[in-house]
Design an enzyme around this catalytic site. Sequence first.
Site, PDB file in Angstrom:
ATOM      1  CE  LYS A 184      -1.641   2.771   3.052  1.00 12.72           C
ATOM      2  NZ  LYS A 184      -2.169   4.274   1.887  1.00 12.72           N
ATOM      3  CD  GLU A 259      13.745   0.763   9.068  1.00 12.43           C
ATOM      4  OE1 GLU A 259      14.257   1.904  10.031  1.00 12.43           O
ATOM      5  OE2 GLU A 259      14.415  -0.226   8.929  1.00 12.43           O
ATOM      6  CB  CYS A 293      12.684   9.024   8.293  1.00 12.93           C
ATOM      7  SG  CYS A 293      14.410   7.542   7.118  1.00 12.93           S
ATOM      8  CD  GLU A 392      10.012  12.482  11.618  1.00  8.81           C
ATOM      9  OE1 GLU A 392       9.077  11.977  11.842  1.00  8.81           O
ATOM     10  OE2 GLU A 392      10.637  12.340  10.830  1.00  8.81           O
TER      11      GLU A 392
HETATM   12  P1  NAP Z   1       1.818   8.301   8.177  1.00  5.32           P
HETATM   13  O1  NAP Z   1       1.061   8.746   8.352  1.00  5.32           O
HETATM   14  O2  NAP Z   1       2.590   6.866   9.297  1.00  5.32           O
HETATM   15  O3  NAP Z   1       1.779   7.148   7.059  1.00  5.32           O
HETATM   16  C1  NAP Z   1       2.965   6.417   6.447  1.00  5.32           C
HETATM   17  C2  NAP Z   1       1.917   5.839   5.586  1.00  5.32           C
HETATM   18  O4  NAP Z   1       0.652   4.416   6.663  1.00  5.32           O
HETATM   19  C3  NAP Z   1       1.136   5.941   4.779  1.00  5.32           C
HETATM   20  O5  NAP Z   1       0.604   4.654   3.831  1.00  5.32           O
HETATM   21  C4  NAP Z   1      -0.255   6.020   5.321  1.00  5.32           C
HETATM   22  O6  NAP Z   1      -1.355   5.544   4.236  1.00  5.32           O
HETATM   23  C5  NAP Z   1      -0.405   4.638   6.298  1.00  5.32           C
HETATM   24  N1  NAP Z   1      -1.314   4.886   7.753  1.00  5.32           N
HETATM   25  C6  NAP Z   1      -1.806   5.942   8.008  1.00  5.32           C
HETATM   26  N2  NAP Z   1      -2.957   5.210   9.008  1.00  5.32           N
HETATM   27  C7  NAP Z   1      -2.509   4.639   8.742  1.00  5.32           C
HETATM   28  C8  NAP Z   1      -2.919   2.817   9.930  1.00  5.32           C
HETATM   29  N3  NAP Z   1      -3.870   3.869  10.735  1.00  5.32           N
HETATM   30  N4  NAP Z   1      -2.890   1.772   9.807  1.00  5.32           N
HETATM   31  C9  NAP Z   1      -2.497   1.623   8.261  1.00  5.32           C
HETATM   32  N5  NAP Z   1      -1.505   2.268   8.001  1.00  5.32           N
HETATM   33  C10 NAP Z   1      -1.779   3.557   7.961  1.00  5.32           C
HETATM   34  O7  NAP Z   1       3.160   9.107   8.347  1.00  5.32           O
HETATM   35  P2  NAP Z   1       3.460  10.166   6.634  1.00  5.32           P
HETATM   36  O8  NAP Z   1       2.775  11.320   7.872  1.00  5.32           O
HETATM   37  O9  NAP Z   1       2.712   9.746   5.620  1.00  5.32           O
HETATM   38  O10 NAP Z   1       5.433   9.661   6.648  1.00  5.32           O
HETATM   39  C11 NAP Z   1       6.175  10.595   7.178  1.00  5.32           C
HETATM   40  C12 NAP Z   1       6.642   9.956   8.223  1.00  5.32           C
HETATM   41  O11 NAP Z   1       7.140   8.504   8.017  1.00  5.32           O
HETATM   42  C13 NAP Z   1       7.006  10.262   9.246  1.00  5.32           C
HETATM   43  O12 NAP Z   1       7.594  10.447  10.678  1.00  5.32           O
HETATM   44  C14 NAP Z   1       9.523   9.961   9.253  1.00  5.32           C
HETATM   45  O13 NAP Z   1       9.870   9.836   9.247  1.00  5.32           O
HETATM   46  C15 NAP Z   1       8.529   8.297   8.231  1.00  5.32           C
HETATM   47  N6  NAP Z   1       9.963   7.434   7.719  1.00  5.32           N
HETATM   48  C16 NAP Z   1      10.494   6.973   7.883  1.00  5.32           C
HETATM   49  C17 NAP Z   1      11.575   6.572   7.633  1.00  5.32           C
HETATM   50  C18 NAP Z   1      12.323   4.980   7.449  1.00  5.32           C
HETATM   51  O14 NAP Z   1      12.814   3.934   7.390  1.00  5.32           O
HETATM   52  N7  NAP Z   1      11.887   5.728   9.622  1.00  5.32           N
HETATM   53  C19 NAP Z   1      11.707   6.507   6.097  1.00  5.32           C
HETATM   54  C20 NAP Z   1      10.380   7.982   5.784  1.00  5.32           C
HETATM   55  C21 NAP Z   1       9.510   8.333   6.356  1.00  5.32           C
HETATM   56  P3  NAP Z   1      -1.659   7.361   3.679  1.00  5.32           P
HETATM   57  O15 NAP Z   1      -0.409   8.792   3.852  1.00  5.32           O
HETATM   58  O16 NAP Z   1      -2.568   7.071   2.633  1.00  5.32           O
HETATM   59  O17 NAP Z   1      -3.223   7.618   4.792  1.00  5.32           O
END
Ligand code: NAP
Length: 489
Positions: A184, A259, A293, A392
């Site tokens: 997804k 991650e 990240c 963050e």
């Molecule tokens: P996010 O809101 O947690 O979303 C990440 C993914 O999870 C998206 O595909 C999102 O879908 C999905 N998602 C959201 N709520 C969910 C739920 N209740 N159940 C299942 N899936 C769900 O994060 P973001 O704001 O898009 O991305 C930024 C974050 O990612 C930051 O905290 C960053 O540090 C972290 N990140 C970490 C790494 C690493 O390798 N450690 C790498 C890149 C990013 P939708 O967006 O489609 O709603």
Amino acid sequence: MNVLRIEDISFPKQLFIDGGFVDSAGGETFPVVYPATGEEICRVPWARQGDVDRAVRAARRVVDEGRWASMNAHDRERLLHRVADLIEAHADTLALLETYDTGKPIRDAQAVDVPLTIQCFRYYAGWPSKLKGETIPVRGRFLTYTMKEPVGVVGQIVPWNFPLYMAAIKVAPALATGNAVVLKPAEETPLSALYLAQLMAEAGVPEGVFNVVTGDGETTGAALVAHPGVDKIAFTGSTAVGQQIMRQAASHIKRVSLELGGKSPHIVFSDADLPAAVKGIVSGIFYNQGEVCLAGSRIFVQKPVYEEVLEQLSTAARKVTIGDPFDSGTTFGALISEEHRQRVQHYVGVGIREGARVIEGGRIPEKHSRGYFYEPTVLVGEDNQMTVAQEEIFGPVALVLPFETTEEVIRLANATKYGLAAGLWTQNVSRAHNVARALKAGTVWINAYNLLDAAAPFGGYKMSGFGRELGEEALDLYTELKTVWTSLR
Ligand code: NAP
Ligand code: MG
């Protein structure tokens, strides 16, 4: 803008399930927006629970019939190399899709996102024939050995900052180890995953081995996490959603790897090569608009060089070229969405209220009123407990803090709930390695920053998650270890 337009790239903007492109059962769709203009560029299906169920069932059949896992390892390698070849052949198109989806500079998509994706597929393509168990010298007369088996059906959920590469990091090792995948992508950035699906089909990856469901987190992602037919969830995203997934996974004891976010310290000692350090700091926080990240968002500078570093950093931040992502001179594109830009701006406001001072940026650039642009921003402060030092931001906001001693900076650097990465600049070799050992982070860069390689494991300490992706270690995330005992009596 002299580039291909999204309409010129023909591929099905549909769910990819069981080897075919299909609409969602309910026919619902959602828009994909180009962040540099705010314009809708196309629509993709919104997968609901029933659609996710179809994808999981397709993957389940592959696993239960053992079709993919029992394929000769050398044949599986050849298929994965073919996928890498096709990604390489379609590199320009994939880079273009990444830029349309994310608003990142095309030169970065071309130089980083796509090449890293190819390297990742090639690296894991080499593993199927090298997955081995061990013979264990147990007590008594037994032949006891271990073997690695695929976990089964893996649900993979990725964020929007490096859509294709984040997917590759998960998909390539999962397929190399014989799992079936339901991916997804993030709602904001579904296109490269669908294009990848087309390439998988063209490469001859069997039906049902790789599936893509597009949609949001709350319905599509949550349905994948809740599905009893999924054996493992591999997630990259925010710590808050990671916590939710961990709780939900408890009901079926699903395997989980996470991650998550970061607030990585980037340390400059006074003996550092300052021009190199400043270059590292700038790319550490402003690369990909700070939507990384690993971003080195807390910059600790030793007092004797503090003023000098601030000056060089301000100059460098002013030189970042904000603009049309398709312009080859642009080094800094748009943020992912208006909502995210407001979040970044809100944090800058909070920082100011808590005593930080803006020395660069902190505004929406006047020249770029269309699209979700925000200036590279440098804050200075004294207090590592400020909100902007602890939470963050996931945007182009650097916070610079002074320090005096090595002991002090180790304590400050580790005073965070996160532990994804850290960087340090010094010419003293023993200090470099002593500090690297003392930092609680999954990756430490010495006189460098932001480096990743398919062969080098990567992941978080503390609330930045667990499990290591990339490298040989990622194979453990996608395999179960079986121990077999045979009596020799
Ligand atoms: P996010 O809101 O947690 O979303 C990440 C993914 O999870 C998206 O595909 C999102 O879908 C999905 N998602 C959201 N709520 C969910 C739920 N209740 N159940 C299942 N899936 C769900 O994060 P973001 O704001 O898009 O991305 C930024 C974050 O990612 C930051 O905290 C960053 O540090 C972290 N990140 C970490 C790494 C690493 O390798 N450690 C790498 C890149 C990013 P939708 O967006 O489609 O709603
Ligand atoms: Mg989201």
